[in-house]
Motif scaffolding. Sequence first.
Motif: not given
Lengths: 235, 387
Positions: A55, A81, A85, A100-101, A149, B58, B87
């Motif tokens: 991360t 992850s 971004l 995706s994140s 998150y 996202c 997001s």
Amino acid sequence: MYIYQTGISLIDDIKGGISPGSNVLILAPSMSSGEKLGYAIMRPHEGEFALVLTTVMRSVDLMDFFSSEEFNRDAIGVIDSVTKLSTPDVSDTTQIKYVSSPSDLTGIGIKFSSLVESIFNGEFPPSDHALFPPPIRFYIDSLTTLLMYRKLEVLYQFLHVMTSKLKKMEAIGIYILNNESFDERTLSLMKQLMNVVIEVKSEQHGDFLRIRGVPGAPQEWVQFKIHKGTLEMVA
Amino acid sequence: MIRTGITGMDEMLGSGIPKGTRVVFSLEPGVEGRMFMMRTIASALNEKKNVCILSPHCTERVFFSESFEILEIDITNLGGKAVILDSTVRESINSCEKKGTSRKLAWKKLIEETLEQHSIDVFFVYFDLLYEDLGLQKALDLLPSGREKHRVTTVVEHLNLEGDSLISRFASENIFDLIISIHSAFTLVPFFNFFTLEYVSWARIPRRSIPYRVAGRSIRLYIPKIIITGPPASGKSTFVSHASDSGISVDRGDLDGCRTTVAMDLGWLHFRGFDITIFGTPGQPRFDPIIPQLVKNAMGIILILDATRPDMLVRAKELLHLAHAEKLPLVIAVNKSDLPHQMDDVTIREMLNLRDEIPVFFISALKRSDVHYVVESMVDRITRHPY
């Protein structure tokens, strides 16, 4: 039963290592060597595999780091992850999967299962020392980011599911958390899922660790160094 | 109707999801179940519906990239219009509104305006972060009701970290019209995935669990192993051969000139939307040690009997015991019933100590229609079995 060597002589000399299904939490303040300690424990030994959820670092940088530290990159899978971004169109490979994140727990779980399946199906580069079931070390770097998150309760439930999967696979989990950024309740909830806790501190003359949860292991602070991804205890 | 685009599922639901209903795909962590939502999105866009996708985890660009990764098609070129609330929308609402109630109001206003302005037919919601930001009830309040003027269909994907209790709540409080939970039977390795039709409001469909696999960017319903067992010369190999689209048999000639199976028969068939693999066991007692291995991970057992050989019922009982048949869905097929015979349903049930619900069919394995009838019954029992 397969025993995982940690590289920490205080554990390996007394217990031979740690048992399958164990979870190790590293509590480390920022700017300490906690992260590197996590990677040293995660380092796959002969016949083993390692999976990392990153991360913090992009997988491309992480793979460079593994090369510079002389890790066996063929035995490592990464759930990245971070990269999506900035580069949304990046595609999965056998050993590197993107989500995706860090908030995407659905994606993280799926990519974890996919990497485990690839290891069991022999899709990682072959090794002369293959073992069955393949021993797997799973490292989350780091819980600190995941907690930024997602809510504590949600992350706890998610880790609860992941740790039971690791147990069924006879794998081990390694997690790092910045103990200066969270309150006592967060730390104690995370500790509930763990078997071994390693505290880390940095002082002017070096880095120190202290082990909790291993009966018979010394409880005092011990100095350590990491050289080429390998842990050395300073006598 | 909105089709899910999943072969077998639309048929089961009576050709798809009715307009104005609410659907939830509830995913167990680690199971590749994202295809269910993505297939339904692609199917709605293919039917030229206007869709709104709420993906708070996202950005729009990452969402389209992920949908391409999963489906290998560009969903922006399918005909229908897609509006994304991504997001960045969540970040903006969360930074402006600090309290749960005001956040809910901001979301509600935005959703209502978007659905109205773009004449949305289907609203797709990735639910986890809404649930986390607002709490369950407030997040559920954001979903449009089918009773509203425009009757928007709502499809929700949710990572279920709470297990059966959440599913029970969804079902008991009629929050959704269709509840599909997606799981994996995880032993040492992820062994197989399955989805369970938990609840359907518009049709009388029993709770069913259906294994699936993701193949060629689509979902294929899948039964990895059905065992065909029975005494020697009862017709197992004939059954496997007539049930299968393709297969192999490991037969050898006996000293008396008859052929016997020495390891197993293996067959593959595509039947009622399912990809099925069937394994036939040998019937001779000298092969008994391999039967428990063959039966490992089986999802159902078909026991073949010879209607003209009641003396073989004792051997049939031994085979059921070896195969641990009491734990699995079981169907009995009494073969050669087109020949003169005395064996009847009552005798078989008494001798084999069968429960009432286990079906007994009198068939000829030479007739494909008879064989398929037995396979159909087996598939039905497997999908009703609680895994």
